[in-house]
Design an enzyme around this catalytic site. Structure first.
Site, PDB file in Angstrom:
ATOM      1  N   ARG A 114      -2.557  20.366 -17.654  1.00 30.09           N
ATOM      2  CA  ARG A 114      -3.833  20.287 -16.854  1.00 30.09           C
ATOM      3  C   ARG A 114      -4.182  18.669 -17.124  1.00 30.09           C
ATOM      4  NH1 ARG A 114      -4.968  25.286 -18.926  1.00 30.09           N
ATOM      5  NH2 ARG A 114      -4.938  26.878 -17.089  1.00 30.09           N
ATOM      6  N   LYS A 136      -5.399   8.182  -5.941  1.00 32.25           N
ATOM      7  CA  LYS A 136      -4.721   9.058  -5.078  1.00 32.25           C
ATOM      8  C   LYS A 136      -3.305   9.476  -5.456  1.00 32.25           C
ATOM      9  CE  LYS A 136      -7.210   8.584  -0.807  1.00 32.25           C
ATOM     10  NZ  LYS A 136      -6.979   8.235   0.593  1.00 32.25           N
ATOM     11  N   GLU A 178       0.145  -4.265   3.519  1.00 29.84           N
ATOM     12  CA  GLU A 178      -1.132  -3.531   2.930  1.00 29.84           C
ATOM     13  C   GLU A 178      -2.184  -4.852   2.596  1.00 29.84           C
ATOM     14  OE1 GLU A 178      -2.252  -0.545   2.920  1.00 29.84           O
ATOM     15  OE2 GLU A 178      -0.474   0.848   2.571  1.00 29.84           O
ATOM     16  N   LYS A 243     -10.024  -3.108  -3.376  1.00 30.95           N
ATOM     17  CA  LYS A 243     -10.079  -1.722  -3.467  1.00 30.95           C
ATOM     18  C   LYS A 243     -10.895  -1.076  -4.789  1.00 30.95           C
ATOM     19  CE  LYS A 243      -6.771   1.993  -3.198  1.00 30.95           C
ATOM     20  NZ  LYS A 243      -5.352   2.425  -3.051  1.00 30.95           N
ATOM     21  N   GLU A 253     -13.487   9.783  -1.593  1.00 31.66           N
ATOM     22  CA  GLU A 253     -13.461   9.517  -0.075  1.00 31.66           C
ATOM     23  C   GLU A 253     -14.253  10.551   0.718  1.00 31.66           C
ATOM     24  OE1 GLU A 253      -9.424   8.621   1.280  1.00 31.66           O
ATOM     25  OE2 GLU A 253     -10.053   9.303   3.363  1.00 31.66           O
ATOM     26  N   ARG A 258     -14.262   4.724   1.429  1.00 31.27           N
ATOM     27  CA  ARG A 258     -13.066   4.500   1.284  1.00 31.27           C
ATOM     28  C   ARG A 258     -12.237   4.826   2.143  1.00 31.27           C
ATOM     29  NH1 ARG A 258      -9.534   6.749  -4.173  1.00 31.27           N
ATOM     30  NH2 ARG A 258      -7.625   5.786  -3.329  1.00 31.27           N
ATOM     31  N   ASN A 262      -8.218   3.108   5.350  1.00 32.83           N
ATOM     32  CA  ASN A 262      -6.970   3.738   6.059  1.00 32.83           C
ATOM     33  C   ASN A 262      -7.002   3.105   7.432  1.00 32.83           C
ATOM     34  OD1 ASN A 262      -6.712   5.821   4.303  1.00 32.83           O
ATOM     35  ND2 ASN A 262      -8.398   7.069   5.020  1.00 32.83           N
ATOM     36  N   HIS A 265      -3.643   3.653   9.207  1.00 31.76           N
ATOM     37  CA  HIS A 265      -2.751   4.683   8.711  1.00 31.76           C
ATOM     38  C   HIS A 265      -2.887   5.822   9.748  1.00 31.76           C
ATOM     39  CE1 HIS A 265      -2.998   1.991   5.145  1.00 31.76           C
ATOM     40  NE2 HIS A 265      -2.163   3.023   4.433  1.00 31.76           N
ATOM     41  N   HIS A 269       0.802   6.747   9.788  1.00 33.97           N
ATOM     42  CA  HIS A 269       1.591   8.096   9.361  1.00 33.97           C
ATOM     43  C   HIS A 269       2.162   8.810  10.198  1.00 33.97           C
ATOM     44  CE1 HIS A 269      -1.282   8.220   5.455  1.00 33.97           C
ATOM     45  NE2 HIS A 269      -0.059   7.536   5.220  1.00 33.97           N
ATOM     46  N   HIS A 282       6.480   2.203   4.776  1.00 31.69           N
ATOM     47  CA  HIS A 282       5.074   2.521   4.875  1.00 31.69           C
ATOM     48  C   HIS A 282       4.434   1.403   5.604  1.00 31.69           C
ATOM     49  CE1 HIS A 282       1.315   4.414   4.132  1.00 31.69           C
ATOM     50  NE2 HIS A 282       0.914   3.330   3.297  1.00 31.69           N
TER      51      HIS A 282
END
Ligand SMILES: NC(=O)c1ccc[n+]([C@@H]2O[C@H](COP(=O)([O-])OP(=O)(O)OC[C@H]3O[C@@H](n4cnc5c(N)ncnc54)[C@H](O)[C@@H]3O)[C@@H](O)[C@H]2O)c1
Length: 383
Positions: A114, A136, A178, A243, A253, A258, A262, A265, A269, A282
């Site tokens: 955990r 993330k 990026e 960031k 987000e 946030r 993206n 993206h 993506h 990417h």
């Protein structure tokens, strides 16, 4: 540069430095309360991981390199290694690698017992400029990028600039996307000195690659010149500060801040997924996606032609494919299916981040306006 960000209940301290940290440094910075360490790296970054592993006295889990390793199987092998090494709740996972390693090592750290201590040593430009910070985590599943993940910021993030000297050319290029994304969000892309900095990086990296070692070897005769290191370090710093600031205000987000990160993206993506994960990097996908977002903005009358041209020029400077109907799109239907699977879709509508005068804006597109989107993606000429 050392900077600590407060991310909800977590704290992440980022060190941008010239060389790798030692394991002793890391453990003492964590307060010395660590029992059991697992280094997580890939087939290429193992050379880097070995340099901090105290002559093999720590446990190492090596994952296949690249996007196709962002799987349950990789997570399972990390969890198995941790269990076999007897690591408990006071143990430490150290991810040594690019965005793939930081995403899966952090995912595994968030679920093992955990949640165990997590440190990232970022080794790619993309990892330093973006992936390692902000908490993330993720793996790809059912051919969908990052569909499973958690939020689990690393306590310490090291960015040892010297390791970039072994990064292959294509990965430098991937990282630049990026960086350009942040320059757009920050609006510094429209400044003359930013363009000059990008030109100088282009010359040093893409026109004169003598220092690049594409065999992932750490020994080399040629070193990148000081001005490249200075320029790259200052861009990484700009990305980290930007960031960090955004994720401090909206880690999960949920506040519309946030989500702006993206940019490029949604298109990117879908391109990455529809080409088959791992075929395109990417950064290559994001760069193409940013140009599509600019074109969508021009069509909607919210992005100026001048803005679109400046952004496209900077992206083309780094040698990216920017044309619509990307040559790697083999089947339009597969692309649209990938777009429809986008995690950022809300109530059936697409959310696109579009460059506008004041920075960027989230624009909602309804499914009935799909014709416009298809034209932006597959149309014959760039706008
Ligand atoms: N969590 C986030 O916020 C976030 C943000 C952006 C991207 N990402 C994720 O990051 C991933 C892409 O990351 P990436 O571009 O770093 O790819 P990557 O981790 O696959 O690294 C690219 C390649 O470079 C090799 N490599 C890494 N460091 C090296 C070095 N110093 N010298 C030589 N070779 C080296 C790797 O082994 C790999 O083959 C994607 O999965 C993307 O979804 C996550």
């Amino acid at each position: 540069m050392t900077k600590t960000f407060k991310l909800s209940a977590f704290k992440s301290t980022v060190h941008i430095q010239s060389s790798l940290p030692s394991l002793n440094n890391i453990i003492s910075e964590l307060g010395g309360r660590v029992r059991g360490v697992l280094l997580i790296c890939d087939e290429n970054t193992i050379n880097i991981a070995k340099n901090i592993s105290l002559n093999g006295q720590v446990n190492i889990c090596v994952i296949k390199a690249g996007e196709t390793a962002k799987t349950w199987e990789s997570v399972e092998s990390i969890l198995r290694s941790a269990k076999e090494a007897g690591i408990g709740r006071d143990g430490l996972f150290i991810g040594v690698g690019g965005g793939v390693i930081s995403d899966i090592a952090a995912f595994a750290a968030s679920v093992f017992m955990r949640g165990v201590n997590l440190v990232i040593i970022s080794t790619t430009l993309l990892g330093m400029a973006d992936a390692s910070l902000g908490g993330k985590t993720g793996i790809d599943l059912f051919d969908i990028k990052n569909i499973a993940g958690t939020f689990y910021p690393a306590s310490l993030i090291y960015m040892p600039i010297s390791v970039l000297t072994t990064l292959p050319l294509r990965e430098w290029k991937s990282g630049m996307a990026e960086i350009i994304k942040t320059l757009i969000l920050n609006k510094t892309i429209y400044k003359k000195n930013t363009y000059e900095c990008l030109i100088s990086i282009k010359k040093a990296i893409f026109d004169n690659q003598t220092f690049l070692d594409n065999n992932h070897s750490s020994s080399r005769d040629n070193k990148p010149d000081d001005s490249l290191i200075k320029n790259i370090s200052s861009l990484i710093k700009e990305c980290v500060l930007y960031k960090g600031r955004i994720t401090e205000t909206d880690l999960y987000e949920t506040k519309g801040k946030r989500a702006l990160l993206n940019l490029g993206h949604t298109f990117g993506h879908a391109l990455e997924t529809s080409c088959g994960l791992g075929v395109i990097t990417h950064g290559e996908a994001v760069a193409w996606g940013i140009v599509r977002s600019c074109e969508l903005g021009v069509r909607l009358g919210i992005t100026s032609i001048r803005q679109k041209d400046t952004i496209t020029n900077c992206i083309e400077l780094c040698g990216y494919e920017t044309k619509k109907a990307h040559p790697l799109i083999k089947d339009n239907k597969t692309f649209i299916n990938s777009l429809n699977n986008d995690k950022k879709k809300k109530s059936g509508n697409f959310n696109f981040i579009i460059p506008v005068k004041k920075g960027v804006e989230i624009i909602n597109i309804k499914p009935e306006d799909m014709g416009l989107i298809e034209n932006i993606i597959f149309g014959k000429t760039n706008d």
